[in-house]
Design an enzyme around this catalytic site. Structure first.
Site, short mmCIF file in Angstrom:
data_model
loop_
_atom_site.label_atom_id
_atom_site.label_comp_id
_atom_site.label_asym_id
_atom_site.label_seq_id
_atom_site.Cartn_x
_atom_site.Cartn_y
_atom_site.Cartn_z
CG HIS A 115 -30.30 42.78 86.37
ND1 HIS A 115 -29.92 43.86 85.61
CD2 HIS A 115 -30.74 43.28 87.55
CE1 HIS A 115 -30.14 44.97 86.29
NE2 HIS A 115 -30.62 44.65 87.47
CB SER A 129 -30.28 47.30 89.59
OG SER A 129 -31.40 47.13 88.75
CD GLN A 130 -34.65 50.72 92.51
OE1 GLN A 130 -35.60 50.55 91.72
NE2 GLN A 130 -34.87 50.86 93.81
CG MET A 158 -37.08 46.93 93.33
SD MET A 158 -38.15 46.98 91.88
CE MET A 158 -37.82 45.38 91.15
CG ASP A 167 -30.36 42.65 82.38
OD1 ASP A 167 -31.48 42.27 82.82
OD2 ASP A 167 -29.62 43.44 82.99
#
Length: 310
Positions: free
Chosen positions: A290, A116-117, A42, A234
């Site tokens: 993260h 991530s996403q 993102m 995270d």
């Protein structure tokens, strides 16, 4: 999810990508490494010179002959960033599936790495579009069971993050929000499981919450390895166990349970139980926030999955 502070870490990690295979024998032609498909997180883009763009260039430099496709969703880099917030995920996955199907360099198979996403989106590609075949899937901090909270929200501007948080709190499962806000499509409310199950247009589908799609199951199980990277410190993904397919125990948002204790696993709706027993699931962990990892960790733990040959 992309952060300015981690860009140099991604760049450094990329410097470590070089072939580990020994030279081919004199009577055998050299084999080319499998292509690599990358999907950013993102607020990032395919070709940001400080993140995905740098990784792509370094992979190409250190693994001679490799073909790396860093996915761009949109005609421009600005569109790519915007679409990571506002373009329906089902539409994004369909676009990527079409893109991969038309790419002649991928037809014999490819490895995939999502950040991530991008990690969960590439899993949807594996489930929905088995041709060309994905060989290994590496999810780097991917929220495989979704999220329930945005403690930090990186991106192009803080007002977007604030708006996303307020919108999700008010009505993540409203039809208009589901269709237009990417993060709502993997918003997983453990307190209102029925609402999530019935109205999530993306995550509930790929996690087989409303029924079993045998194509999804068979296609995911066809992976050679499904690697999941969890960041132990995270502060972005809530809960962090989602990065290993764990989540909050249903009905509350305090106690988390591992994948092996979830209905998803015990009912084997995705074939994860069978994959786990067959050694196809790889659970990796690293210290750091993260998407933050050391060069040595990346080299030791992830490189072996990228150096497979066709």
């Amino acid at each position: 999810m992309a952060f300015p502070k981690l860009s140099h870490l991604l760049l450094s990690a990329a410097l470590l990508l070089w072939p580990s295979a020994s030279a081919s024998s004199a009577d055998e032609p050299p084999q080319e490494p499998l292509p690599l498909v990358i999907w950013h997180g993102m607020g990032d883009s395919c070709c940001n010179p400080l993140s995905m763009g740098a990784i792509k260039k370094m992979v190409e430099k250190k693994i001679p002959g490799i073909y790396v496709l860093s996915l761009k969703i949109g005609k421009t880099l600005i569109e790519d960033v915007e679409n990571s917030f506002f373009l329906n995920v089902n539409h994004q996955v369909a676009l990527v599936c079409e893109m991969l199907a038309k790419d002649p360099k991928l037809q014999q198979g490819y490895n995939a790495m999502g950040f991530s996403q991008g990690g969960q989106f590439l899993r949807a590609v594996a489930q929905r579009c088995p041709s060309p075949p994905m060989i290994n899937l590496i999810s780097v901090g991917g929220q495989q069971q979704g999220v329930y909270g945005l403690p930090r929200c990186p991106g192009v501007s803080s007002h977007i993050c604030d708006w996303i948080r307020k919108t999700l709190n008010m009505g993540a499962y409203a039809k208009g929000i589901q269709e237009r806000l990417v993060q709502a499509e993997y918003w997983h409310d453990p307190i209102k499981e029925d609402l999530y199950r019935n109205h999530s247009i993306f995550l509930a589908d790929i996690n087989q919450e409303r029924g079993i799609n045998e194509t999804y199951r068979k296609s995911l199980m066809a992976l050679k390895k499904f690697v999941m990277v969890k960041f132990l410190n995270d502060s972005v993904v809530d809960p962090v166990d989602s990065e290993w397919f764990g989540f909050y125990r249903s009905g509350q948002a305090k106690e988390t349970i591992p994948l092996q204790d979830t209905d998803l696993y015990t009912q084997d709706r995705l074939g994860l139980k069978e994959m786990d027993k067959g050694g196809k699931l790889v659970f990796l962990a690293t210290e750091g926030d993260h998407l933050q990892f050391s060069e040595q960790w990346f080299y030791t733990n992830l490189l072996p999955f990228l150096t497979a040959v066709q």
